[in-house]
Motif scaffolding. Structure first.
Motif, PDB file in Angstrom:
ATOM      1  N   GLU A   1     -12.954 -23.631 -20.952  1.00 57.64           N
ATOM      2  CA  GLU A   1     -11.739 -22.861 -20.695  1.00 57.64           C
ATOM      3  C   GLU A   1     -10.534 -23.769 -20.527  1.00 57.64           C
ATOM      4  N   LEU A   2     -10.745 -24.930 -19.940  1.00 57.56           N
ATOM      5  CA  LEU A   2      -9.644 -25.875 -19.713  1.00 57.56           C
ATOM      6  C   LEU A   2      -9.318 -26.655 -20.977  1.00 57.56           C
ATOM      7  N   ARG A   3     -10.352 -27.167 -21.642  1.00 55.60           N
ATOM      8  CA  ARG A   3     -10.139 -28.048 -22.799  1.00 55.60           C
ATOM      9  C   ARG A   3      -9.525 -27.316 -23.989  1.00 55.60           C
ATOM     10  N   MET A   4      -9.714 -26.006 -24.068  1.00 55.10           N
ATOM     11  CA  MET A   4      -9.141 -25.258 -25.189  1.00 55.10           C
ATOM     12  C   MET A   4      -7.619 -25.222 -25.140  1.00 55.10           C
ATOM     13  N   ILE A   5      -7.058 -25.326 -23.949  1.00 54.18           N
ATOM     14  CA  ILE A   5      -5.596 -25.316 -23.789  1.00 54.18           C
ATOM     15  C   ILE A   5      -5.130 -26.751 -23.572  1.00 54.18           C
ATOM     16  N   LYS A   6      -4.341 -27.265 -24.518  1.00 51.32           N
ATOM     17  CA  LYS A   6      -3.934 -28.670 -24.471  1.00 51.32           C
ATOM     18  C   LYS A   6      -2.644 -28.847 -23.666  1.00 51.32           C
ATOM     19  N   SER A   7      -2.614 -29.920 -22.880  1.00 48.65           N
ATOM     20  CA  SER A   7      -1.398 -30.295 -22.156  1.00 48.65           C
ATOM     21  C   SER A   7      -0.442 -31.001 -23.112  1.00 48.65           C
ATOM     22  N   LYS A   8       0.780 -31.179 -22.672  1.00 44.23           N
ATOM     23  CA  LYS A   8       1.760 -31.876 -23.528  1.00 44.23           C
ATOM     24  C   LYS A   8       1.323 -33.314 -23.789  1.00 44.23           C
ATOM     25  N   GLU A   9       0.638 -33.909 -22.816  1.00 41.90           N
ATOM     26  CA  GLU A   9       0.155 -35.281 -22.997  1.00 41.90           C
ATOM     27  C   GLU A   9      -0.955 -35.328 -24.062  1.00 41.90           C
ATOM     28  N   GLU A  10      -1.840 -34.346 -24.043  1.00 40.01           N
ATOM     29  CA  GLU A  10      -2.902 -34.291 -25.049  1.00 40.01           C
ATOM     30  C   GLU A  10      -2.319 -34.061 -26.441  1.00 40.01           C
ATOM     31  N   ILE A  11      -1.343 -33.187 -26.526  1.00 38.37           N
ATOM     32  CA  ILE A  11      -0.716 -32.899 -27.822  1.00 38.37           C
ATOM     33  C   ILE A  11      -0.052 -34.147 -28.379  1.00 38.37           C
ATOM     34  N   ALA A  12       0.541 -34.952 -27.514  1.00 42.79           N
ATOM     35  CA  ALA A  12       1.169 -36.201 -27.955  1.00 42.79           C
ATOM     36  C   ALA A  12       0.127 -37.155 -28.537  1.00 42.79           C
ATOM     37  N   GLU A  13      -1.048 -37.221 -27.909  1.00 48.19           N
ATOM     38  CA  GLU A  13      -2.123 -38.069 -28.435  1.00 48.19           C
ATOM     39  C   GLU A  13      -2.591 -37.556 -29.800  1.00 48.19           C
TER      40      GLU A  13
ATOM     41  N   PRO B   1      -0.138 -16.130 -30.109  1.00 48.10           N
ATOM     42  CA  PRO B   1      -0.904 -15.666 -28.950  1.00 48.10           C
ATOM     43  C   PRO B   1      -1.269 -14.189 -29.092  1.00 48.10           C
ATOM     44  N   GLY B   2      -2.492 -13.854 -28.718  1.00 48.51           N
ATOM     45  CA  GLY B   2      -2.944 -12.475 -28.785  1.00 48.51           C
ATOM     46  C   GLY B   2      -3.770 -12.147 -30.015  1.00 48.51           C
ATOM     47  N   VAL B   3      -3.698 -12.995 -31.040  1.00 47.88           N
ATOM     48  CA  VAL B   3      -4.495 -12.772 -32.242  1.00 47.88           C
ATOM     49  C   VAL B   3      -5.956 -13.080 -31.939  1.00 47.88           C
ATOM     50  N   VAL B   4      -6.845 -12.194 -32.356  1.00 45.44           N
ATOM     51  CA  VAL B   4      -8.287 -12.375 -32.137  1.00 45.44           C
ATOM     52  C   VAL B   4      -8.854 -13.238 -33.268  1.00 45.44           C
ATOM     53  N   TYR B   5      -9.533 -14.309 -32.902  1.00 44.01           N
ATOM     54  CA  TYR B   5     -10.045 -15.232 -33.923  1.00 44.01           C
ATOM     55  C   TYR B   5     -10.905 -14.526 -34.962  1.00 44.01           C
ATOM     56  N   LYS B   6     -11.861 -13.716 -34.529  1.00 44.33           N
ATOM     57  CA  LYS B   6     -12.779 -13.080 -35.476  1.00 44.33           C
ATOM     58  C   LYS B   6     -12.039 -12.176 -36.454  1.00 44.33           C
TER      59      LYS B   6
ATOM     60  N   VAL C   1      -9.476 -15.317 -28.109  1.00 41.64           N
ATOM     61  CA  VAL C   1      -8.147 -14.868 -28.518  1.00 41.64           C
ATOM     62  C   VAL C   1      -7.218 -16.073 -28.447  1.00 41.64           C
ATOM     63  N   PHE C   2      -6.365 -16.236 -29.426  1.00 46.31           N
ATOM     64  CA  PHE C   2      -5.447 -17.371 -29.431  1.00 46.31           C
ATOM     65  C   PHE C   2      -4.504 -17.303 -28.231  1.00 46.31           C
ATOM     66  N   GLU C   3      -4.324 -18.469 -27.599  1.00 45.66           N
ATOM     67  CA  GLU C   3      -3.403 -18.596 -26.469  1.00 45.66           C
ATOM     68  C   GLU C   3      -2.475 -19.777 -26.707  1.00 45.66           C
TER      69      GLU C   3
ATOM     70  N   GLN D   1       4.565 -20.123 -27.927  1.00 50.64           N
ATOM     71  CA  GLN D   1       4.816 -18.871 -27.219  1.00 50.64           C
ATOM     72  C   GLN D   1       4.892 -17.680 -28.163  1.00 50.64           C
ATOM     73  N   ASN D   2       5.515 -17.878 -29.335  1.00 49.11           N
ATOM     74  CA  ASN D   2       5.736 -16.756 -30.241  1.00 49.11           C
ATOM     75  C   ASN D   2       5.092 -16.919 -31.612  1.00 49.11           C
ATOM     76  N   GLY D   3       4.363 -17.987 -31.829  1.00 47.31           N
ATOM     77  CA  GLY D   3       3.762 -18.222 -33.134  1.00 47.31           C
ATOM     78  C   GLY D   3       2.960 -19.504 -33.100  1.00 47.31           C
ATOM     79  N   CYS D   4       3.237 -20.400 -34.044  1.00 45.37           N
ATOM     80  CA  CYS D   4       2.570 -21.696 -34.022  1.00 45.37           C
ATOM     81  C   CYS D   4       3.437 -22.754 -34.686  1.00 45.37           C
ATOM     82  N   GLU D   5       3.210 -23.993 -34.290  1.00 46.86           N
ATOM     83  CA  GLU D   5       3.907 -25.149 -34.853  1.00 46.86           C
ATOM     84  C   GLU D   5       2.912 -25.937 -35.690  1.00 46.86           C
TER      85      GLU D   5
END
Length: 414
Positions: free
Chosen positions: A167-179, A302-307, A360-362, A392-396
């Motif tokens: 649950e924690l690792r699925m959401i990346k921090s800004k530091e993880e994203i930089a890596e 966010p909110g889109v179901v992966y399956k 679900v995508f977060e 927040q509203n889509g993806c980068e």
């Protein structure tokens, strides 16, 4: 990353652990390869996520009793004679500096400490990393330890920590994203080197060497996974890794690869013509895959179901296959496309996900988008893979600097 990142990771993780619990995680060790040679070591990713330590044979113990959390890091014993051969290992003060765990000691204190925690208790939860891919897989340190300690202390309730840390690792921090962005940027440079140096008559592994060289010169110590360098019909085998065929004039070559930076991974697939020029048929297949790639990226938020996304994307690919004239009905698509649309990316290339991939995508997730069409009878295999960060509203698109338009590829290669 700064030690405060690992402190925050531990705090968030221990918030999910119930009272009267012990958590033990092992760094792991490199298995024997042959003779006196070992495989290259890579740390257990959950251990690394909580400590930031990349050296083998260390252990972290976290406890929660009566609401109070404590931390203790156990480092392997110093062996000054061995260090003359293999190099210096972590000292206790270095373990503190990297992990932020103040109580850092050596391994001879591990078993007495564990015994002290358990002795006299009626029931204690013991959390270990018990995850495994299959029953045939060799026991991990966590699984071996579980069998050993349960026999010594029957009052222990052994539990798997994987769901709580997932649950924690699925959401990346800004530091993880930089890596991860660093790993991705290096990967892009490596792919560009491949495109610059591609020519008929080379072996797949010879062209692959340009990627390896680019990564190594930029400080990469390990790769996300074994590089797929697949020319012609080889590209229709999903995980082809022989990389020993000859590049032929008029063929496409598919590269699926990634650099790793501080244990975080990039993962990019690009398909391009060996000679720098698409044939009309290759272009048609490539642009069909590219349309799906772009459509899926546009859909993720966010909110889109992966399956549901996976089913929708498969339907898009089926429509493209009908247009290409290789199938007549959508249900035939599995002849030319048989994998999912992507996967989570992070400390593992196929990063942690809930069982059954039911999520679900977060905001903060990093996901790969990798549609493909593989036409064996035409020796055409095309996959286009990008890495995206859910916002927040889509993806980068983290791989946005890696070109993928036909015109861009042809201009770059020529």
């Amino acid at each position: 990353m700064d030690k405060d990142v690992y402190k925050q990771n531990r705090n968030r993780f221990m918030d999910k652990i119930e009272d009267n619990s012990i958590v033990i995680l092992f760094a792991g060790n490199a298995p024997k390869k042959t003779g006196d040679e070992l495989y290259q070591f890579t740390p257990n990713r959950n251990f690394y996520y909580l400590t930031g330590i990349q050296e083998e044979n260390h252990i972290v113990v976290l406890t929660k009793f009566k609401g109070k959390v404590s931390e203790k890091l156990f480092l392997k014993e110093l062996d000054l004679a061995k260090e003359m051969w293999t190099g210096k290992t972590l000292r206790d003060y270095e373990g503190k500096e990297i992990s932020g765990i103040e109580d850092s000691v050596y391994m001879n204190e591990f078993y007495p400490y564990v015994n002290k925690l358990i002795q006299g208790t009626e029931k204690v939860n013991l959390y270990l990393d018990l995850d495994r891919e299959s029953i045939e897989e060799a026991d991990s340190n966590g699984i071996s330890f579980a069998g050993k300690i349960k026999n010594k202390y029957p009052q222990l309730v052994v539990k798997n920590l994987i769901n709580k840390i997932t649950e924690l690792r699925m959401i990346k921090s800004k530091e993880e994203i930089a890596e991860m962005q660093k790993a991705i940027d290096i990967t892009i440079s490596g792919v560009e080197s491949l495109m610059r140096n591609s020519k008929a008559g080379m072996k797949e592994y010879q062209l692959e060497a340009y990627f390896n060289f680019e990564c190594r010169t930029r400080g990469v110590k390990d790769f996300a996974f074994r590089t797929i360098a697949a020319t012609g019909k080889n590209a229709t085998t999903l995980h082809y890794v022989d990389n020993d065929s000859e590049l032929k004039d008029g063929d496409l070559i598919l590269f699926d690869l990634g650099a790793q930076w501080n244990c975080y991974n990039g993962d990019i697939t690009r398909t391009f013509p060996v000679n720098g020029k698409f044939t009309e048929r290759q272009k048609a297949v490539y642009e069909a895959v590219l349309r799906v790639n772009k459509a899926v990226i546009e859909k993720i938020k966010p909110g889109v179901v992966y399956k549901e996304l996976n089913t929708w994307s498969r339907d898009l690919i089926a429509e493209e296959c009908i247009k290409l004239g290789i199938i007549k009905e959508k249900q035939e698509v599995s002849k030319y496309y048989w994998h999912s649309i992507g996967h989570n990316l992070g400390l593992d290339t196929h990063d942690v996900e809930p069982q059954g991939r039911d999520f679900v995508f977060e905001e903060g997730m990093v996901f790969t988008v990798e549609p493909g069409i593989y036409i064996g009878e035409e020796s055409i295999g095309v996959r286009i893979e990008d890495d995206v960060l859910v916002t927040q509203n889509g993806c980068e698109v983290l791989t946005k600097n890696m070109i993928k338009e036909v015109k861009e590829i042809e201009e770059f290669m020529n």
